[in-house]
Design a protein around this motif. Structure first.
Motif, PDB file in Angstrom:
ATOM      1  N   PRO A   1       0.836  -1.193   0.000  1.00 56.44           N
ATOM      2  CA  PRO A   1       0.000   0.000   0.000  1.00 56.44           C
ATOM      3  C   PRO A   1       0.870   1.242   0.000  1.00 56.44           C
ATOM      4  O   PRO A   1       2.038   1.177   0.367  1.00 56.44           O
ATOM      5  CB  PRO A   1      -0.790  -0.110   1.303  1.00 56.44           C
ATOM      6  CG  PRO A   1      -0.002  -1.008   2.181  1.00 56.44           C
ATOM      7  CD  PRO A   1       0.767  -1.925   1.277  1.00 56.44           C
ATOM      8  N   ASN A   2       0.301   2.329  -0.429  1.00 51.98           N
ATOM      9  CA  ASN A   2       1.055   3.570  -0.492  1.00 51.98           C
ATOM     10  C   ASN A   2       0.181   4.715  -0.008  1.00 51.98           C
ATOM     11  O   ASN A   2      -0.436   5.427  -0.804  1.00 51.98           O
ATOM     12  CB  ASN A   2       1.515   3.801  -1.937  1.00 51.98           C
ATOM     13  CG  ASN A   2       2.488   4.951  -2.028  1.00 51.98           C
ATOM     14  OD1 ASN A   2       2.690   5.679  -1.057  1.00 51.98           O
ATOM     15  ND2 ASN A   2       3.088   5.131  -3.197  1.00 51.98           N
ATOM     16  N   PRO A   3       0.105   4.862   1.319  1.00 51.48           N
ATOM     17  CA  PRO A   3      -0.802   5.874   1.887  1.00 51.48           C
ATOM     18  C   PRO A   3      -0.469   7.278   1.388  1.00 51.48           C
ATOM     19  O   PRO A   3      -1.370   8.108   1.257  1.00 51.48           O
ATOM     20  CB  PRO A   3      -0.559   5.771   3.394  1.00 51.48           C
ATOM     21  CG  PRO A   3       0.048   4.423   3.603  1.00 51.48           C
ATOM     22  CD  PRO A   3       0.815   4.109   2.350  1.00 51.48           C
TER      23      PRO A   3
ATOM     24  N   LEU B   1       0.083   8.213  -1.455  1.00 59.65           N
ATOM     25  CA  LEU B   1      -0.618   8.470  -2.709  1.00 59.65           C
ATOM     26  C   LEU B   1      -2.013   9.029  -2.433  1.00 59.65           C
ATOM     27  O   LEU B   1      -2.459   9.974  -3.082  1.00 59.65           O
ATOM     28  CB  LEU B   1      -0.713   7.153  -3.476  1.00 59.65           C
ATOM     29  CG  LEU B   1      -0.906   7.221  -4.967  1.00 59.65           C
ATOM     30  CD1 LEU B   1       0.147   8.097  -5.591  1.00 59.65           C
ATOM     31  CD2 LEU B   1      -0.819   5.810  -5.544  1.00 59.65           C
TER      32      LEU B   1
ATOM     33  N   GLN C   1      -2.880   1.632  -5.179  1.00 61.86           N
ATOM     34  CA  GLN C   1      -2.150   1.122  -4.017  1.00 61.86           C
ATOM     35  C   GLN C   1      -2.891   1.370  -2.708  1.00 61.86           C
ATOM     36  O   GLN C   1      -2.373   1.991  -1.778  1.00 61.86           O
ATOM     37  CB  GLN C   1      -0.754   1.745  -3.945  1.00 61.86           C
ATOM     38  CG  GLN C   1       0.094   1.373  -5.141  1.00 61.86           C
ATOM     39  CD  GLN C   1       1.503   1.885  -4.991  1.00 61.86           C
ATOM     40  OE1 GLN C   1       1.765   3.043  -5.284  1.00 61.86           O
ATOM     41  NE2 GLN C   1       2.407   1.041  -4.529  1.00 61.86           N
ATOM     42  N   PRO C   2      -4.122   0.862  -2.634  1.00 60.27           N
ATOM     43  CA  PRO C   2      -4.934   1.130  -1.451  1.00 60.27           C
ATOM     44  C   PRO C   2      -4.411   0.364  -0.236  1.00 60.27           C
ATOM     45  O   PRO C   2      -3.720  -0.638  -0.388  1.00 60.27           O
ATOM     46  CB  PRO C   2      -6.307   0.608  -1.855  1.00 60.27           C
ATOM     47  CG  PRO C   2      -6.014  -0.501  -2.815  1.00 60.27           C
ATOM     48  CD  PRO C   2      -4.801  -0.052  -3.579  1.00 60.27           C
ATOM     49  N   GLN C   3      -4.757   0.872   0.947  1.00 59.30           N
ATOM     50  CA  GLN C   3      -4.369   0.158   2.159  1.00 59.30           C
ATOM     51  C   GLN C   3      -5.243  -1.066   2.359  1.00 59.30           C
ATOM     52  O   GLN C   3      -4.848  -2.022   3.003  1.00 59.30           O
ATOM     53  CB  GLN C   3      -4.518   1.090   3.359  1.00 59.30           C
ATOM     54  CG  GLN C   3      -3.801   2.386   3.117  1.00 59.30           C
ATOM     55  CD  GLN C   3      -3.639   3.176   4.392  1.00 59.30           C
ATOM     56  OE1 GLN C   3      -3.411   2.616   5.447  1.00 59.30           O
ATOM     57  NE2 GLN C   3      -3.749   4.475   4.293  1.00 59.30           N
TER      58      GLN C   3
ATOM     59  N   GLY D   1       1.805  -6.004   2.927  1.00 59.11           N
ATOM     60  CA  GLY D   1       1.270  -5.043   3.888  1.00 59.11           C
ATOM     61  C   GLY D   1      -0.123  -4.528   3.587  1.00 59.11           C
ATOM     62  O   GLY D   1      -0.631  -3.661   4.286  1.00 59.11           O
ATOM     63  N   THR D   2      -0.749  -5.046   2.532  1.00 58.12           N
ATOM     64  CA  THR D   2      -2.103  -4.609   2.215  1.00 58.12           C
ATOM     65  C   THR D   2      -3.116  -5.438   3.011  1.00 58.12           C
ATOM     66  O   THR D   2      -2.988  -6.652   3.095  1.00 58.12           O
ATOM     67  CB  THR D   2      -2.372  -4.776   0.706  1.00 58.12           C
ATOM     68  OG1 THR D   2      -1.399  -4.032  -0.015  1.00 58.12           O
ATOM     69  CG2 THR D   2      -3.754  -4.283   0.333  1.00 58.12           C
TER      70      THR D   2
END
Ligand SMILES: Nc1ncnc2c1ncn2[C@@H]1O[C@H](COP(=O)(O)OP(=O)(O)OP(=O)(O)O)[C@@H](O)[C@H]1O
Ligand SMILES: [Mg+2]
Lengths: 296, 340
Positions: free
Chosen positions: A15-17, A19, B153-155, B185-186
């Protein structure tokens, strides 16, 4: 800044918070433009791969023009105005009606997206506003309407209806834009409000031709029964047709030229344009709750 | 750190149908969380409320600490959603669809291009990117849909029954992919009505049925809660009912046997619940011998999620599915869905 948000290529599943933060807020307008253009592009890709709609949309008004022109070919000279044949009289009606029909159908693809589930894709995305869906469809329909208008104007010129000057053409484009904007928004509102495409098609079907006949597209106000004259004087189509017709018949025109004589009095160019702008404003305000209703 | 998902006392009615009566659960960051339940349990309704597609009647819903009901626009950035029905635009190519999706999430175009290529590669779609999605097989459509849910690239990735209709092979590929996603890590929230799927994937799960949460925990916790080991016994391949009865009466007298059920659907085999950590098999076999019955097969196992499910709902998942199968009116639901 832009370096930090590039994904780490060794782990593109992470994930890429950052972004989410970056795409937030600051630049609402740029985001609106981005999403609207992308949605518009989709419609044009569809058109390019399935051009039959456009073909039909160009051929149909040409047939109207030729058939109606021939139908009234021997109408008494001067019936539609001094030194005007029916073909010349008709061209503005066909321009507006063609643009109107296209705009009325604008809701159909959205309705199919809804039924098919594609719309959910748009609704779960963080669109700046759902008006971008409206804006995309409007841009697309306006582009189509301009193509159709161009063809009709060209064909009418060949058929002897004459050609307005550059200013006139710009005025025509403005009027077509105004009528298409309102009707497209109306159709999209219905696409969100009605239960399914059957109902939407039914509404399109019952409004399309009656609105044509209750306007000045085919005959002037002065020909009509009194009640119809009143109805036609409230029909937005009339407010688009009459100024365009004036442009066709008068090479010198201005904002205070009287373009329309309603039962209650004369209206000049500026008034008619104002009515069209008001029409758009009212429709856009009316559809707001419909867009919002689906958990904005 | 806020949980990835907080749902508390969610309620949602469709007309007179209470699709969700009272559902609460938390999904922690970095885990795979499974929502397990039969058809019509309320899984999709819960997911639709979470993903801002349906308006809940009551309850609190948060994604990464953001209230979905108060700040839907912000919440939408934090999750990717893969719907139960894959809806692609069949006139667009895979790449074009992803490009559209990237713009809807406002990715800068250079980043979008990079992400699209990465995901096409990761999901084995490189050769199909320029074909119209209308030509895709079911498996390819799912993969493209998955890619579109991950572009930004959602959490949190939310998947509603992502393996329905897939062959075993593709299902394993999907499982593997979701595990990789977790390693990276998702957080993953997945619904399913396949026990094995949730058992294999989920770190924690909630069993839901008829709009209620019946149990929540890790698979091993839940299995431990339902107690003893399971023993499946077949006296013959097809056992005559009276022999099964006879065996049942005999085995019930054994001290370590807690329960005996005759399973008529499985040729009158016997299902026993026995105390944990005893070694019952030889004793069972000897006991049967003593009353003159043979043993065709005998196996011991830890409780499965199906046993958990049975204990929680009083019926097996399969029975629940069969019961639900007749009762759904899809036409009516579609109508209703268009209204709401
Ligand atoms: N749009 C709707 N209109 C009316 N009833 C609905 C609607 N959606 C769901 N329901 C009803 O709500 C209940 C829960 O449905 P839901 O789709 O949430 O179940 P599910 O667990 O996702 O089932 P499945 O495994 O079949 O996808 C069902 O009884 C269903 O009939
Ligand atoms: Mg479902």
């Amino acid at each position: 800044m832009s370096q930090s948000i590039l994904p780490n290529s060794s782990n593109s599943l992470a994930p890429n918070p950052a972004l989410a933060e970056m795409t937030t807020g600051e630049n609402e307008l740029a985001n609106f433009v981005q999403e609207t253009l992308a949605l518009t592009q989709r419609l044009f890709i569809q058109l390019q791969r399935r051009p039959s709609t456009l073909m039909a949309g160009v051929i149909q008004p040409l047939m109207w023009l030729i058939l109606f022109g021939a139908l009234f070919y021997k109408a008494p000279q001067g019936l539609f105005g001094f030194d005007v044949n029916y073909g010349q009289f008709l061209a503005p009606g066909i321009i507006v009606f063609t643009a109107f029909s296209g705009a009325l159908n604008a809701g159909l693809p959205v309705m199919f997206d809804r039924e098919f589930g594609f719309l959910n894709r748009l609704l779960v995305a963080p669109l700046t506003t759902r008006y971008s869906i409206v804006a995309a469809s409007t841009l697309y329909i306006i582009a189509l309407a301009f193509i159709q208008t161009g063809v009709i104007v060209g064909a009418s010129a060949l058929l002897g209806a004459g050609l307005p000057g550059i200013g006139g053409l710009i005025a025509i484009a403005t009027i077509v834009f105004l009528i298409v904007l309102g009707v497209t928004a109306l159709s999209l509102g219905l696409a969100f409000a009605l239960p399914g495409h059957i109902e939407l098609i039914a509404v399109i079907f019952v409004t399309n031709l009656p609105l044509l006949f209750a306007s000045t597209a085919l005959a002037p106000l002065s020909f009509m029964a009194n009640w119809l004259k009143w109805v036609a004087s409230f029909n937005p189509l009339t407010y688009a047709i009459e100024p365009i017709r004036y442009l066709y018949f008068n090479s010198d025109w201005g904002l205070n030229s009287v373009v329309m004589t309603a039962p209650w009095g004369e209206m000049n160019f500026a008034v008619v344009l104002t009515v069209l702008v008001l029409f758009d404003g009212v429709v856009l305000a009316l559809i707001q709750p419909l867009l919002r209703r689906r958990f904005a | 750190m806020a949980a990835a998902v907080v749902i508390e006392h969610l309620k949602k009615k469709y007309g007179a149908t209470e699709a969700v009566k009272d559902i609460s659960f938390h999904v922690e960051k970095g885990e795979i969380f499974g929502l397990l339940g039969p058809n019509g349990a309320g899984k999709s309704t819960t997911i639709r409320c979470l993903c801002t597609l349906a308006k809940p009647d009551e309850g609190k819903i948060e994604v990464c600490g953001v209230s979905v009901r108060d700040r839907p626009k912000e919440a939408r950035k934090y999750f990717g959603y893969v719907a139960q029905e894959v809806a692609l635009d069949k006139m667009l190519t895979g790449r074009e669809l992803l490009k559209l999706q990237a713009a809807l999430y406002h990715l800068p175009s250079a980043l979008a291009r990079q992400r699209i290529e990465q995901l096409l590669n990761l999901l084995g779609l490189q050769d199909y990117g320029d074909q119209k999605t209308g030509t895709y097989s079911g498996g390819l459509r799912r993969r493209l849909d998955l890619a579109s849910g991950l572009l930004h690239q959602p959490q949190l990735l939310v998947l509603d029954e992502p393996t329905v209709g897939l062959d075993i092979e593709s299902r394993f590929v999907m499982w593997d992919f979701l595990r990789q996603l977790r390693e990276a890590g998702t957080t993953v929230l997945i619904t399913s009505h396949y026990l094995e799927e949730i058992d294999a994937l989920a770190d924690r799960l909630a069993i839901i049925d008829r709009g209620l949460v019946l149990a929540e925990g890790s698979p091993s916790q839940l299995k431990d809660q339902v107690g003893g080991d399971r023993v499946t016994l077949r006296i013959r391949e097809f056992t005559p009912p009276q022999e099964a009865q006879q065996a049942k009466q005999q085995l019930q007298t054994l001290p370590f046997v807690e329960e005996v059920i005759i399973n008529e659907a499985q040729g009158h085999s016997l299902n026993l619940v026995v105390q944990r950590d005893c070694n019952p098999l030889t004793q069972i076999e000897q006991n049967l011998q003593s009353i003159g019955l043979p043993t065709f097969s005998l196996a011991q196992s830890r409780p499965s999620l199906d046993d958990v499910y049975l204990a929680a709902t009083g019926r097996t998942l399969m029975d629940a599915e069969l019961a639900a199968a007749g009762t759904r009116d899809i036409k009516k639901e579609q109508k209703q869905a268009m209204k709401s």
